[in-house]
Scaffold this motif. Sequence first.
Motif, short mmCIF file in Angstrom:
data_model
loop_
_atom_site.label_atom_id
_atom_site.label_comp_id
_atom_site.label_asym_id
_atom_site.label_seq_id
_atom_site.Cartn_x
_atom_site.Cartn_y
_atom_site.Cartn_z
N LEU A 83 0.83 -1.20 0.00
CA LEU A 83 0.00 0.00 0.00
C LEU A 83 0.87 1.25 0.00
N PHE A 84 1.85 1.29 0.88
CA PHE A 84 2.71 2.47 1.01
C PHE A 84 3.44 2.75 -0.30
N SER A 85 4.04 1.72 -0.87
CA SER A 85 4.79 1.89 -2.12
C SER A 85 3.90 2.35 -3.26
N SER A 86 2.68 1.82 -3.33
CA SER A 86 1.79 2.19 -4.43
C SER A 86 1.28 3.62 -4.30
N VAL A 87 1.11 4.10 -3.09
CA VAL A 87 0.59 5.45 -2.88
C VAL A 87 1.71 6.49 -2.85
N GLU A 88 2.81 6.19 -2.18
CA GLU A 88 3.88 7.16 -1.96
C GLU A 88 5.00 7.09 -3.00
N ASN A 89 5.02 6.05 -3.82
CA ASN A 89 6.08 5.86 -4.82
C ASN A 89 7.47 5.77 -4.20
N VAL A 90 7.54 5.27 -3.01
CA VAL A 90 8.79 5.04 -2.31
C VAL A 90 8.53 3.88 -1.34
N THR A 91 9.54 3.07 -1.09
CA THR A 91 9.33 1.95 -0.17
C THR A 91 9.33 2.44 1.28
N ILE A 92 8.80 1.62 2.16
CA ILE A 92 8.84 1.95 3.58
C ILE A 92 10.29 2.09 4.04
N GLU A 93 11.14 1.20 3.58
CA GLU A 93 12.55 1.25 3.97
C GLU A 93 13.19 2.58 3.55
N GLN A 94 12.92 3.01 2.32
CA GLN A 94 13.47 4.29 1.85
C GLN A 94 12.92 5.45 2.67
N TYR A 95 11.64 5.38 3.01
CA TYR A 95 11.03 6.44 3.82
C TYR A 95 11.67 6.48 5.22
N ILE A 96 11.91 5.32 5.79
CA ILE A 96 12.55 5.25 7.11
C ILE A 96 13.96 5.84 7.03
N ILE A 97 14.70 5.49 5.99
CA ILE A 97 16.05 6.04 5.83
C ILE A 97 15.99 7.56 5.74
N ARG A 98 15.07 8.09 4.98
CA ARG A 98 14.94 9.54 4.84
C ARG A 98 14.57 10.20 6.17
N GLN A 99 13.71 9.54 6.92
CA GLN A 99 13.35 10.07 8.24
C GLN A 99 14.56 10.05 9.18
N ARG A 100 15.34 8.98 9.13
CA ARG A 100 16.53 8.89 9.97
C ARG A 100 17.55 9.95 9.60
N VAL A 101 17.71 10.20 8.30
CA VAL A 101 18.64 11.24 7.86
C VAL A 101 18.15 12.61 8.32
N GLU A 102 16.85 12.87 8.22
CA GLU A 102 16.31 14.15 8.70
C GLU A 102 16.54 14.31 10.20
#
Length: 160
Positions: A83-102
């Motif tokens: 669901l996340f990948s289809s709506v956000e066009n990014v994987t959960i893992e990539q989103y987590i990495i971006r949040q960790r970098v922020e």
Amino acid sequence: DVRSVTLGEVSLTGKSRDLPMIQIKKTLEENGFELIEDQKARTIEQLKLAIIRLVRIPGDRNLKYSAYLSKELGLEYHFLSTLFSSVENVTIEQYIIRQRVERSKELLKYGQMTLSEIAYELGYSSVQHLSSQFKRITGLTPTQFKRMTANMRYPLDHIS
């Protein structure tokens, strides 16, 4: 009357069936917010909030993201991931990495922790691992970022 406001949720006094939803929606929009009524959008928003809590609140750093997210949302991880990948066009893992970098940007700007402490705080296996993800996302090393005067952080709700 608003009782409390927390990340992504507002608690109001009274029963929900007594509230004028049109007025609530209008007031939220006037203040830069939106009422999430679609179930998919609601699930995505809950997932993002769970990830933000996971990254920002110290806890068990050995916890698997998939187990944490499944438990928090009460849904199978495969469903959430698809669901996340289809709506956000990014994987959960990539989103987590971006949040960790922020989060690491924020901690670097505070200047109260060493890079080693930040890596540990955010659950990285090493400073090198944090540094490589940081550079891949920002184009800068953590040290270069820390030396910069401009704030290159993004609002949490604009990370995708």
